[in-house]
Design a protein around this motif. Structure first.
Motif, short mmCIF file in Angstrom:
data_model
loop_
_atom_site.label_atom_id
_atom_site.label_comp_id
_atom_site.label_asym_id
_atom_site.label_seq_id
_atom_site.Cartn_x
_atom_site.Cartn_y
_atom_site.Cartn_z
N GLU A 146 0.84 -1.19 0.00
CA GLU A 146 0.00 0.00 0.00
C GLU A 146 0.88 1.25 0.00
N VAL A 147 0.65 2.10 -0.98
CA VAL A 147 1.40 3.35 -1.10
C VAL A 147 0.60 4.46 -0.42
N GLU A 148 1.23 5.14 0.52
CA GLU A 148 0.55 6.21 1.25
C GLU A 148 0.50 7.47 0.39
N GLU A 149 -0.57 7.59 -0.37
CA GLU A 149 -0.81 8.76 -1.21
C GLU A 149 -2.31 8.87 -1.41
N ARG A 150 -2.77 10.06 -1.72
CA ARG A 150 -4.20 10.22 -1.95
C ARG A 150 -4.48 11.41 -2.85
N VAL A 151 -5.27 11.15 -3.86
CA VAL A 151 -5.72 12.17 -4.81
C VAL A 151 -7.22 12.03 -4.94
N THR A 152 -7.95 13.14 -4.90
CA THR A 152 -9.40 13.09 -5.06
C THR A 152 -9.82 13.97 -6.23
N LEU A 153 -10.96 13.63 -6.82
CA LEU A 153 -11.54 14.48 -7.86
C LEU A 153 -12.21 15.67 -7.21
N VAL A 154 -12.14 16.81 -7.86
CA VAL A 154 -12.70 18.03 -7.31
C VAL A 154 -14.12 18.22 -7.80
N GLY A 155 -15.09 18.14 -6.88
CA GLY A 155 -16.47 18.48 -7.19
C GLY A 155 -17.03 17.73 -8.38
N TYR A 156 -17.96 18.36 -9.05
CA TYR A 156 -18.60 17.80 -10.23
C TYR A 156 -18.96 18.93 -11.17
N THR A 157 -18.74 18.72 -12.44
CA THR A 157 -19.11 19.73 -13.41
C THR A 157 -19.62 19.06 -14.68
N SER A 158 -20.63 19.65 -15.27
CA SER A 158 -21.16 19.12 -16.52
C SER A 158 -20.55 19.83 -17.72
N GLN A 187 -2.21 14.01 -0.50
CA GLN A 187 -0.95 13.49 0.05
C GLN A 187 -0.08 12.96 -1.08
N LYS A 188 1.13 13.47 -1.15
CA LYS A 188 2.09 12.95 -2.12
C LYS A 188 2.76 11.71 -1.53
N PRO A 189 3.16 10.77 -2.38
CA PRO A 189 3.85 9.58 -1.86
C PRO A 189 5.22 9.94 -1.29
N ASP A 190 5.55 9.30 -0.20
CA ASP A 190 6.88 9.44 0.40
C ASP A 190 7.82 8.53 -0.37
N MET A 191 8.61 9.10 -1.27
CA MET A 191 9.40 8.29 -2.18
C MET A 191 10.48 7.48 -1.46
N GLU A 192 10.98 7.99 -0.34
CA GLU A 192 11.96 7.21 0.42
C GLU A 192 11.31 5.95 0.99
N LYS A 193 10.08 6.09 1.47
CA LYS A 193 9.36 4.93 2.00
C LYS A 193 9.02 3.96 0.88
N VAL A 194 8.61 4.50 -0.27
CA VAL A 194 8.30 3.64 -1.42
C VAL A 194 9.55 2.89 -1.86
N ARG A 195 10.68 3.58 -1.87
CA ARG A 195 11.93 2.93 -2.26
C ARG A 195 12.26 1.78 -1.32
N ALA A 210 3.05 -4.25 -10.55
CA ALA A 210 1.97 -3.52 -11.21
C ALA A 210 1.59 -2.36 -10.29
N VAL A 211 1.51 -1.16 -10.84
CA VAL A 211 1.22 0.03 -10.05
C VAL A 211 -0.18 0.52 -10.40
N CYS A 212 -1.03 0.66 -9.39
CA CYS A 212 -2.42 1.06 -9.61
C CYS A 212 -2.82 2.04 -8.51
N LEU A 213 -2.73 3.34 -8.80
CA LEU A 213 -3.06 4.37 -7.82
C LEU A 213 -4.35 5.08 -8.22
N LEU A 214 -5.02 5.65 -7.23
CA LEU A 214 -6.32 6.27 -7.45
C LEU A 214 -6.27 7.38 -8.50
N HIS A 215 -7.25 7.37 -9.39
CA HIS A 215 -7.46 8.41 -10.39
C HIS A 215 -6.26 8.63 -11.31
N SER A 216 -5.46 7.58 -11.50
CA SER A 216 -4.29 7.72 -12.36
C SER A 216 -4.66 7.82 -13.83
#
Length: 226
Positions: A146-158, A187-195, A210-216
Motif C-alpha cells: 500500500e502506497v501512502e498517497e491520496r488524490v481526489t476528484l474536485v467536485g462535479y461539473t457538466s 498526500q504525495k507519496p513518500d518516495m523514500e518509503k516507497v523505495r 503492477a502500479v495502480c493508484l487512485l485516479h491515475s
C-alpha cells in the motif's frame, strides 16, 4: 532506398503466438486483372519455437517473405535486409499466455493505501446468481504494497471543458488532469518509503510489479514517480 520507394515496399504483419507464428505480407506487384490494387498477399506460418532450424520465429518469417518476394536468397546467418520493407507490425499473445498459465515472474501490486483488497473484491458482479458453489478466480499478484498517497476528484461539473469554480490557480495541490477533470492532491507519496518497500520486494525475489493508484487515468504523476 528512397522514401518514395519505401512507401511502396513490402508490408509485414506478424502474430507471434505460443505455438505458431503467422506472418502476412502485402507485396507490391504490377497492376493486373489478378491484382487490380497492385499488391498480392503472402502468408507464412511457422513454429514459434524451433531452435534446430531458426533462433527467432518472427525474423525467420520476414526472411522467408523476402526470399519469396525478391527471388533472392537471404541467409539466416546475416541480418535481415530491410531496404525492401515498408513496415513491420507485430502482436503477441506470449504475455497473455504467461498470465493465464501463471508462468513467468511473480508479480507484486502497488496500490493506494486502503485499497489493497480492491482487485480481490472486484465489482461483486454475479454472472451465476443462483450458483451455490462459487469459485472465484485467483488474483494475478502474490503480494500487495500500500502506497501512502491520496488524490481526489474536485467536485462535479457538466462542462465539457472540465471547468470547476473556486479553485485557486496558484494552489499547486489543485491540478487539471489529462481528462480535463481537476484533482486535489491530498498526500504525495513518500518516495523514500516507497523505495524501501520496493527494496523489500526485491529482497523477497520479486522482479515484476503492477502500479495502480487512485485516479491515475487522469493524474499520472504519482504512478510515474513510483
Amino acid at each position: 532506398m528512397s522514401t518514395a520507394a519505401r512507401k511502396n515496399g513490402i508490408r509485414v504483419c506478424i502474430d507471434r503466438g505460443g505455438t505458431f507464428t503467422d506472418c502476412v505480407a502485402s507485396i507490391p506487384v504490377p497492376v493486373s486483372e489478378e491484382h487490380p490494387s497492385g499488391r498480392k498477399e503472402l502468408v507464412v506460418k511457422l513454429l514459434s519455437v524451433d531452435p534446430s532450424n531458426y533462433p527467432d520465429a518472427p525474423r525467420e518469417g520476414i526472411r522467408r517473405i523476402l526470399e519469396i518476394a525478391t527471388g533472392k536468397p537471404h541467409s539466416r546467418d546475416q541480418l535481415v535486409v530491410t531496404e525492401n520493407l515498408e513496415s513491420i507490425r507485430m502482436g503477441t499473445t506470449v504475455a497473455t499466455n504467461a498470465l493465464l498459465e501463471r508462468k513467468g515472474q511473480r508479480c507484486a501490486l502497488l496500490i493506494s493505501k486502503g485499497f489493497k483488497d480492491l482487485l480481490l473484491i472486484g465489482n461483486q458482479s454475479r454472472p451465476k446468481i443462483f450458483d451455490l458453489s462459487i469459485t472465484k478466480p485467483d488474483v494475478l499478484y502474490q503480494a500487495v504494497v500500500e502506497v501512502e498517497e491520496r488524490v481526489t476528484l474536485v467536485g462535479y461539473t457538466s462542462s465539457p471543458m472540465g471547468i470547476v469554480e473556486n479553485i485557486d490557480p496558484n494552489d499547486p495541490t489543485y491540478v487539471k488532469g489529462i481528462s480535463g477533470e481537476y484533482v486535489h492532491i491530498l498526500q504525495k507519496p513518500d518516495m523514500e518509503k516507497v523505495r524501501k518497500q520496493l527494496q523489500d520486494l526485491y529482497g523477497q525475489g520479486f522482479r515484476s510489479i503492477a502500479v495502480c493508484l487512485l485516479h491515475s487515468y487522469t493524474f499520472v504523476n504519482h504512478e510515474q514517480a513510483v
